[in-house]
Design a protein around this motif. Structure first.
Motif, PDB file in Angstrom:
ATOM      1  N   TYR A   2       6.959  33.250 -27.122  1.00 13.53           N
ATOM      2  CA  TYR A   2       5.762  33.415 -26.287  1.00 13.53           C
ATOM      3  C   TYR A   2       5.134  34.800 -26.444  1.00 13.53           C
ATOM      4  CZ  TYR A   2       6.726  28.942 -24.160  1.00 13.53           C
ATOM      5  OH  TYR A   2       6.927  27.588 -23.965  1.00 13.53           O
TER       6      TYR A   2
ATOM      7  N   LYS B 223       0.138  23.555 -28.385  1.00 12.14           N
ATOM      8  CA  LYS B 223       0.335  22.531 -27.354  1.00 12.14           C
ATOM      9  C   LYS B 223      -0.503  21.294 -27.646  1.00 12.14           C
ATOM     10  CE  LYS B 223       2.233  21.296 -23.402  1.00 12.14           C
ATOM     11  NZ  LYS B 223       1.708  19.960 -23.233  1.00 12.14           N
ATOM     12  N   ALA B 224      -1.725  21.512 -28.101  1.00  9.18           N
ATOM     13  CA  ALA B 224      -2.584  20.379 -28.458  1.00  9.18           C
ATOM     14  C   ALA B 224      -1.971  19.587 -29.608  1.00  9.18           C
ATOM     15  CB  ALA B 224      -3.980  20.882 -28.830  1.00  9.18           C
TER      16      ALA B 224
ATOM     17  N   PRO C 187      -2.433  33.604 -26.968  1.00  5.83           N
ATOM     18  CA  PRO C 187      -2.769  32.466 -26.102  1.00  5.83           C
ATOM     19  C   PRO C 187      -3.508  31.364 -26.858  1.00  5.83           C
ATOM     20  CG  PRO C 187      -3.176  34.525 -24.955  1.00  5.83           C
ATOM     21  CD  PRO C 187      -2.829  34.893 -26.367  1.00  5.83           C
ATOM     22  N   GLU C 188      -4.374  31.752 -27.771  1.00  2.70           N
ATOM     23  CA  GLU C 188      -5.114  30.753 -28.558  1.00  2.70           C
ATOM     24  C   GLU C 188      -4.168  29.944 -29.446  1.00  2.70           C
ATOM     25  OE1 GLU C 188      -7.651  33.822 -27.038  1.00  2.70           O
ATOM     26  OE2 GLU C 188      -5.909  33.997 -28.385  1.00  2.70           O
ATOM     27  N   GLN C 189      -3.208  30.631 -30.060  1.00  2.26           N
ATOM     28  CA  GLN C 189      -2.230  29.933 -30.903  1.00  2.26           C
ATOM     29  C   GLN C 189      -1.348  29.015 -30.073  1.00  2.26           C
ATOM     30  OE1 GLN C 189      -0.578  33.524 -32.661  1.00  2.26           O
ATOM     31  NE2 GLN C 189      -1.431  33.007 -34.672  1.00  2.26           N
ATOM     32  N   GLN C 190      -0.977  29.460 -28.884  1.00  2.00           N
ATOM     33  CA  GLN C 190      -0.165  28.612 -27.998  1.00  2.00           C
ATOM     34  C   GLN C 190      -0.931  27.376 -27.571  1.00  2.00           C
ATOM     35  OE1 GLN C 190       1.873  30.762 -24.820  1.00  2.00           O
ATOM     36  NE2 GLN C 190       1.898  32.618 -26.053  1.00  2.00           N
ATOM     37  N   GLN C 191      -2.212  27.555 -27.316  1.00  2.00           N
ATOM     38  CA  GLN C 191      -3.047  26.419 -26.915  1.00  2.00           C
ATOM     39  C   GLN C 191      -3.161  25.410 -28.058  1.00  2.00           C
ATOM     40  OE1 GLN C 191      -6.942  27.594 -25.595  1.00  2.00           O
ATOM     41  NE2 GLN C 191      -7.528  25.529 -24.976  1.00  2.00           N
ATOM     42  N   ALA C 192      -3.382  25.913 -29.286  1.00  2.00           N
ATOM     43  CA  ALA C 192      -3.476  25.034 -30.457  1.00  2.00           C
ATOM     44  C   ALA C 192      -2.145  24.322 -30.695  1.00  2.00           C
ATOM     45  CB  ALA C 192      -3.887  25.847 -31.685  1.00  2.00           C
TER      46      ALA C 192
END
Length: 398
Positions: free
Chosen positions: A151, A163-164, A156-161
């Motif tokens: 983490y 999760k998607a 945050p953008e990479q984490q969002q991608a």
């Protein structure tokens, strides 16, 4: 005319669906192989080496390069057993030398030899390629492996991608992704479980890139004097991919890393495997320039191409396509050959193999190791062979 590169093909031994007879028909004259059935760290006996060599020579080919004599993890993590395993490694080198083998490729990648997330990425022509998808890797790291430090390593953008991406997968697809990433060594069907891999990660808790580089220098200082006496050229393979993944450090990813390798124990026996695919996945690497500056240390060539994407993903492209200018790479290689020829070096015909290949045509009828189909690599070899001849004719026949 300067000698051509020695054209070779990787072969995984008698169980490989790609036969030696098929390899001979590609026009390659040399074979790149290893005794994959011997566990990492154990001694390769002279008898085992001779048996494999005899099989290759009976087919009309030559065993040109040993890839790889794998390094035991105790050497990488500097455990109390490392000197014992270094001694075994030197014993294997002695037996290889006694059998007339003189080029040994190895790598210093922790735990995993190479990493992809998709072994059947379909191109517009429906050929099958290998792919490293950055969001897929992040999804595995964050939500399947559940590595706490991840983490802090992904934005945050990479984490969002990630999760998607994860949410788009079925349970079966999550298992498939896990098995692909957790694949062990080439030439084996070994796949780590999550629990096993976490145990490996614990061993690297206090090993960053600097410490791993120090451990590599210790290994080189221990083996290179013997390799030089034996007439063996050691050549390290770059990290694949050439950046840290899953919390594991990388130490053979950039030009400075390669400089550090050769400077760790200066010797004609301490050299490089120049892999244009591994190094080409890092956009900061200037491959033609690296060959011009470090060419004297290159003992072995892996020629392939990758197409890089903005988010850090890449896939295996055609050998003459992708993000690497293969014309410029080959031209730099030929210039290095000219330097060797003019200075009287004996190793002008550097061993080269077309690294990885798409699955094409009848390749789909065989369960080959990922990236090692016969027709896809034949296509790559033919393209590289023609490129080499065209550049040499242009440079030296004018």
């Amino acid at each position: 005319m300067i000698s051509n590169l020695e054209q070779t093909f990787r072969w995984f031994g008698p169980s490989d669906p790609v036969t030696l007879a098929a390899i001979r028909q590609t026009g390659a004259t040399g074979v790149v192989t290893a005794l994959h059935h011997i566990p990492a760290g154990e001694v390769w006996s002279f008898e085992e080496i001779q048996t494999r060599k005899a099989i290759i020579e009976a087919s009309g080919l030559k065993w040109s390069v040993v890839e790889s004599v794998n390094i035991h993890e105790s050497i990488r993590i500097a455990s109390t057993e490392r000197d014992e395993y270094i001694a075994k490694y030197i014993e294997s080198l002695k037996n290889l030398s006694a059998a007339g083998l003189s080029v040994v490729c190895y790598n210093f990648m922790p735990v995993l030899d190479w990493t992809r997330t998709n072994l059947d990425y379909r191109l517009p022509n429906n050929a099958s390629a290998l792919r490293y998808d950055a969001p897929a890797l992040a999804a595995f790291d964050l939500y399947i492996l559940e590595r706490p430090e991840a983490y802090q390593e992904f934005t945050p953008e990479q984490q969002q991608a990630a999760k998607a991406y994860l949410d788009s997968l079925s349970e079966e697809e999550k298992t498939k992704l896990t098995n692909i990433i957790m694949a062990g060594l080439p030439g084996t069907d070994e796949v780590f479980t999550i629990a096993e891999f976490k145990e490996h990660l614990k061993r690297y808790e206090h090993i960053n890139s600097q410490v791993l580089k120090e451990n590599m220098a210790y290994f080189l200082k221990a083996i290179i004097p013997d390799a030089e006496k034996l007439g063996i050229k050691m050549c390290v393979h770059p990290d694949d991919p050439p950046f840290s993944i899953l919390g594991l450090p990388r130490v053979v990813s950039t030009e400075q890393d390669l400089v550090d390798v050769v400077n760790a124990c200066p010797s004609p026996a301490n050299g490089l495997t120049f892999c244009t695919g591994s190094l080409g996945a890092n956009p900061t690497n200037d491959l033609p320039g690296m060959i011009e500056r470090l060419g004297q240390h290159i003992h072995f060539l892996h020629l392939r191409n990758v197409k890089r994407e903005a988010d850090g993903s890449f896939y295996e492209a055609d050998h003459l396509d992708g993000s690497t200018d293969m014309y410029a790479v080959m031209k730099s290689i030929i210039k290095e050959q000219k330097k060797r020829h003019d200075s009287g070096r004996a190793d002008v015909a550097i061993p080269m193999r077309p690294d990885h290949g798409h699955k094409l045509l009848d390749d789909y009828n065989y369960n080959t190791y990922p990236g090692y189909s016969v027709i896809g690599r034949l296509k790559g070899l033919a393209e590289l062979r023609g490129l080499e001849m065209g550049i040499k004719r242009t440079l030296f026949d004018a």
